[in-house]
Scaffold this active site. Structure first.
Site, mmCIF file in Angstrom:
data_model
loop_
_atom_site.group_PDB
_atom_site.id
_atom_site.type_symbol
_atom_site.label_atom_id
_atom_site.label_comp_id
_atom_site.label_asym_id
_atom_site.label_seq_id
_atom_site.Cartn_x
_atom_site.Cartn_y
_atom_site.Cartn_z
ATOM 1 N N LYS A 289 22.491 12.776 1.263
ATOM 2 C CA LYS A 289 21.683 13.347 0.387
ATOM 3 C C LYS A 289 21.177 14.760 0.956
ATOM 4 O O LYS A 289 20.542 14.839 1.983
ATOM 5 C CB LYS A 289 20.355 12.700 0.741
ATOM 6 C CG LYS A 289 19.314 12.670 -0.397
ATOM 7 C CD LYS A 289 17.820 12.255 -0.264
ATOM 8 C CE LYS A 289 17.180 13.420 0.390
ATOM 9 N NZ LYS A 289 16.853 14.885 -0.289
ATOM 10 N N CYS B 163 16.313 26.596 12.158
ATOM 11 C CA CYS B 163 15.554 25.818 13.249
ATOM 12 C C CYS B 163 15.924 26.544 14.492
ATOM 13 O O CYS B 163 15.023 26.436 15.381
ATOM 14 C CB CYS B 163 16.275 24.386 13.185
ATOM 15 S SG CYS B 163 18.019 24.565 13.399
ATOM 16 N N GLU C 75 18.261 15.784 14.364
ATOM 17 C CA GLU C 75 18.174 17.116 14.643
ATOM 18 C C GLU C 75 16.814 17.574 14.117
ATOM 19 O O GLU C 75 16.902 17.628 12.803
ATOM 20 C CB GLU C 75 19.204 17.714 14.099
ATOM 21 C CG GLU C 75 20.596 17.470 14.828
ATOM 22 C CD GLU C 75 20.835 17.815 16.423
ATOM 23 O OE1 GLU C 75 20.020 18.517 16.846
ATOM 24 O OE2 GLU C 75 21.479 17.030 16.996
ATOM 25 N N GLU D 260 5.566 24.551 14.404
ATOM 26 C CA GLU D 260 6.318 25.136 13.578
ATOM 27 C C GLU D 260 6.171 25.840 12.287
ATOM 28 O O GLU D 260 5.470 25.057 11.406
ATOM 29 C CB GLU D 260 7.675 24.134 13.375
ATOM 30 C CG GLU D 260 9.111 24.903 13.028
ATOM 31 C CD GLU D 260 10.088 23.915 12.544
ATOM 32 O OE1 GLU D 260 9.781 22.809 12.046
ATOM 33 O OE2 GLU D 260 11.049 23.979 13.027
HETATM 34 P P1 NDP Z 1 12.133 17.632 5.617
HETATM 35 O O1 NDP Z 1 12.208 16.727 6.928
HETATM 36 O O2 NDP Z 1 11.240 17.689 4.902
HETATM 37 O O3 NDP Z 1 13.569 17.241 4.918
HETATM 38 C C1 NDP Z 1 14.834 17.134 5.618
HETATM 39 C C2 NDP Z 1 15.645 16.081 4.648
HETATM 40 O O4 NDP Z 1 15.074 14.702 4.540
HETATM 41 C C3 NDP Z 1 15.643 16.207 3.152
HETATM 42 O O5 NDP Z 1 16.712 15.899 2.463
HETATM 43 C C4 NDP Z 1 14.538 15.491 2.721
HETATM 44 O O6 NDP Z 1 14.502 15.360 1.212
HETATM 45 C C5 NDP Z 1 14.632 14.195 3.390
HETATM 46 N N1 NDP Z 1 13.465 13.471 3.455
HETATM 47 C C6 NDP Z 1 12.340 13.798 3.379
HETATM 48 N N2 NDP Z 1 11.377 12.789 3.424
HETATM 49 C C7 NDP Z 1 12.325 11.744 3.736
HETATM 50 C C8 NDP Z 1 11.987 10.265 4.191
HETATM 51 N N3 NDP Z 1 10.870 9.803 3.980
HETATM 52 N N4 NDP Z 1 13.020 9.455 4.631
HETATM 53 C C9 NDP Z 1 14.413 10.029 4.537
HETATM 54 N N5 NDP Z 1 14.661 11.237 4.145
HETATM 55 C C10 NDP Z 1 13.571 12.042 3.930
HETATM 56 O O7 NDP Z 1 12.718 18.994 6.426
HETATM 57 P P2 NDP Z 1 12.869 20.339 5.432
HETATM 58 O O8 NDP Z 1 13.884 20.083 4.540
HETATM 59 O O9 NDP Z 1 11.755 20.885 5.324
HETATM 60 O O10 NDP Z 1 13.762 21.054 6.681
HETATM 61 C C11 NDP Z 1 13.238 22.096 7.483
HETATM 62 C C12 NDP Z 1 13.061 21.306 8.790
HETATM 63 O O11 NDP Z 1 14.347 21.026 9.271
HETATM 64 C C13 NDP Z 1 12.498 22.240 9.909
HETATM 65 O O12 NDP Z 1 11.634 21.302 10.663
HETATM 66 C C14 NDP Z 1 13.650 22.518 10.816
HETATM 67 O O13 NDP Z 1 13.154 23.106 12.063
HETATM 68 C C15 NDP Z 1 14.687 21.601 10.755
HETATM 69 N N6 NDP Z 1 15.750 21.672 10.982
HETATM 70 C C16 NDP Z 1 16.485 21.352 12.131
HETATM 71 C C17 NDP Z 1 17.356 21.670 12.423
HETATM 72 C C18 NDP Z 1 18.063 21.170 14.021
HETATM 73 O O14 NDP Z 1 19.410 21.125 14.064
HETATM 74 N N7 NDP Z 1 17.409 20.790 14.625
HETATM 75 C C19 NDP Z 1 18.531 22.731 11.821
HETATM 76 C C20 NDP Z 1 17.967 23.104 10.448
HETATM 77 C C21 NDP Z 1 16.635 22.507 10.229
HETATM 78 P P3 NDP Z 1 13.629 16.355 0.241
HETATM 79 O O15 NDP Z 1 14.117 17.572 0.606
HETATM 80 O O16 NDP Z 1 14.564 16.059 -1.102
HETATM 81 O O17 NDP Z 1 12.455 15.647 0.312
#
Ligand code: NDP
Length: 478
Positions: free
Chosen positions: A172, A281, A247, A382
């Site tokens: 997803k 990130c 991550e 963040e």
């Molecule tokens: P989110 O946690 O909001 O979303 C990440 C993914 O999880 C999306 O596909 C989202 O879907 C999905 N998701 C949301 N809610 C749920 C749930 N309850 N159960 C399962 N899946 C769910 O993060 P963001 O997309 O806002 O990304 C930004 C974040 O990612 C920042 O905190 C950043 O630091 C982190 N990040 C970490 C990295 C690392 O390697 N450590 C690298 C890159 C980013 P949808 O968007 O469709 O709601």
């Protein structure tokens, strides 16, 4: 208007309930396509097809699997311009950034295709008595969930090792940036990937993401995203004993010592602060500068960021693009307001930008704030946007205390020409990744991940291959 559909069992399919969500172009602030609003029934169907494809895929000779995955890499390369334009339009990132990321998506496939040919069993000999060998077997059907900041780059970083190790995948992408994952479906078909091996289900995180996490047929979850979502996923998956790789977020420090190469430190810190609008990130969001260099560093840093052109993603002169969504744009602006309330002094930026012809897009100037205590919310939480703080320090002990004060521990950059100091700080900093005199220099064999609330587990190289396999010890008494 293009309808982004699920890719299940090798075919594009409407979501079963035929519902769609709006998909925005952040540079314009306008809807430009529709995305499948799938639910748990679409996930269940994808899992069933993945299960049916598993028996053949998991025993496919490594060389055949290599050829298919390597062909996907070639096709990503051949479609680089189309994919980069799609990524820029969908995410808001400047085209030069998108090109580099699409290149990396191809590398991800190439790297793990090759790894599939090299991944081997181990043997442990108990001389004259017994011999042990370790079989590394695929887990089965696994779930991969990726965020919106580096869409195809992070999507492929997960699915490539999952497929290389013989698993079938239900994935997803973020609902905010689904376009390049959608386009990848047809490239996988063209590369000869058997139907059902990779299934892509689009839709909302709390619906599709959580259905994936709670589905009993999914044996492992590899997730990249926010820490709050990661906690939620861990709470659901742990009682089901699913393997988990998380991550999560970061609040990364840049530590600049007075004996650094100033020009290089300024140039790279500008990149690490504002590349991809600060939506990486690994971006450094807290800059700590040794007091004797503080004013010089600040002046040169401000000169550089004032030259960064903020504009639409597809404009070739743009260096800082649009913020990915209205919601995220408002979140970043609220943190700028919070910084002011916390006593912060805005040295540069802080304003909304309205480029000609793109007045409804979501743009924020690169922003630098000083005079904030290291314990305040702006310095602890963040923000994930083009907003960084700058703080002076006097001693190594002091900067370590400030740098290590957050709940996160993903990455850190250290700038000094004094090697022993660099190694000492690298050893004491609480993070999974440390860059010395550089930033975002990546070798795909190295462990990638965070400590504290930045995540659990490591990706990259054998770490990812081991995550996506079960190790089985076989002991033979001689
Ligand atoms: P989110 O946690 O909001 O979303 C990440 C993914 O999880 C999306 O596909 C989202 O879907 C999905 N998701 C949301 N809610 C749920 C749930 N309850 N159960 C399962 N899946 C769910 O993060 P963001 O997309 O806002 O990304 C930004 C974040 O990612 C920042 O905190 C950043 O630091 C982190 N990040 C970490 C990295 C690392 O390697 N450590 C690298 C890159 C980013 P949808 O968007 O469709 O709601």
């Amino acid at each position: 208007m293009i309808k982004i559909q699920n890719h299940i069992n090798g075919k594009y399919r409407e979501p079963l309930k035929q519902k769609y969500l709006d998909n925005y172009n952040p540079s314009k602030g306008e809807v430009y396509s529709l995305i499948a609003d799938s639910d748990e029934e679409d996930v269940a169907m994808a899992v069933e097809f993945a299960k049916s494809a598993l028996p053949e895929w998991k025993v496919l000779p490594d060389e055949k699997r290599f050829k298919i995955l390597n062909r996907v890499a070639e096709l990503i390369d051949e479609n680089q311009n189309k994919l980069a334009e799609a990524e820029s339009t969908d995410q808001g990132k400047p085209l030069y950034v998108a090109r580099a990321e699409i290149n990396r998506a191809a590398q991800n496939f190439r790297f793990f295709a090759t790894a599939a040919m090299q991944f081997a069993s181990e043997s442990h000999n108990m001389a004259g008595y017994a011999v042990n060998y370790t079989l590394k077997t695929p887990i089965g059907v696994v779930g991969c969930i990726s965020p919106w900041n580096l869409p195809l780059y992070l999507f492929t970083w997960k699915i490539a090792p999952a497929l290389a190790t013989g698993n079938c995948v239900v994935a997803k992408p973020s609902e905010i940036t689904p376009m390049t994952a959608y386009l990848l479906g047809e490239l996988c078909n063209e590369a000869g990937m058997p139907p059902g091996v990779l299934n892509i289900v689009h839709g909302l995180g709390p619906k599709v993401g959580s259905a994936l996490v709670s589905h009993p047929g999914i044996k492992a979850i590899s997730f990249t995203g926010g820490t709050a979502t990661g906690k939620n996923i861990a709470a659901t998956a742990a009682p089901m004993f699913k393997k988990l790789s998380l991550e999560l977020g970061g609040k990364n420090p840049n530590i600049i010592f007075a004996d650094c190469d100033l020009d290089k430190a300024v140039h790279t810190t500008v990149r690490s602060s504002f590349q991809n609008q600060g939506e990486i990130c690994l971006c450094g969001s807290r800059i700590f500068v040794e007091r004797s260099l503080y004013e010089d560093f600040k002046q040169k840093f401000v000169e550089q960021i004032k030259k960064l052109k903020v504009g639409p993603a597809l404009d070739p002169d743009t260096k800082v693009g649009a913020i990915v969504s209205k919601m995220h744009f408002e979140k970043i602006l609220s943190y700028i307001e919070l910084a002011k309330e916390e006593g912060g002094n805005l040295i540069a930026g802080g304003n909304i930008v309205k480029p000609d012809g793109h007045e409804n897009g979501w743009y924020i100037e690169p922003t630098l704030i000083e005079n904030l205590p290291y314990t305040c919310r702006t310095n602890q939480e963040e923000i994930f946007g083009p907003v960084v703080s700058i703080t002076p320090f006097d001693t190594v002990e002091e900067v370590l205390k400030m740098a290590n004060s957050t709940e996160y521990g993903l990455a850190c950059s250290i700038w000094t020409e004094n090697l022993s100091k660099a190694h000492r700080v690298a050893a004491e900093i609480e993070s999974g990744i440390v860059w010395i005199n550089c930033w975002l220099l990546r070798d795909l064999r190295t462990p990638f991940g965070g400590v504290k609330q930045s995540g659990v587990g490591r990706e990259g190289g054998w770490y990812a291959m081991n995550f996506f396999t079960e190790a089985k010890n076989v002991c033979v008494k001689l």
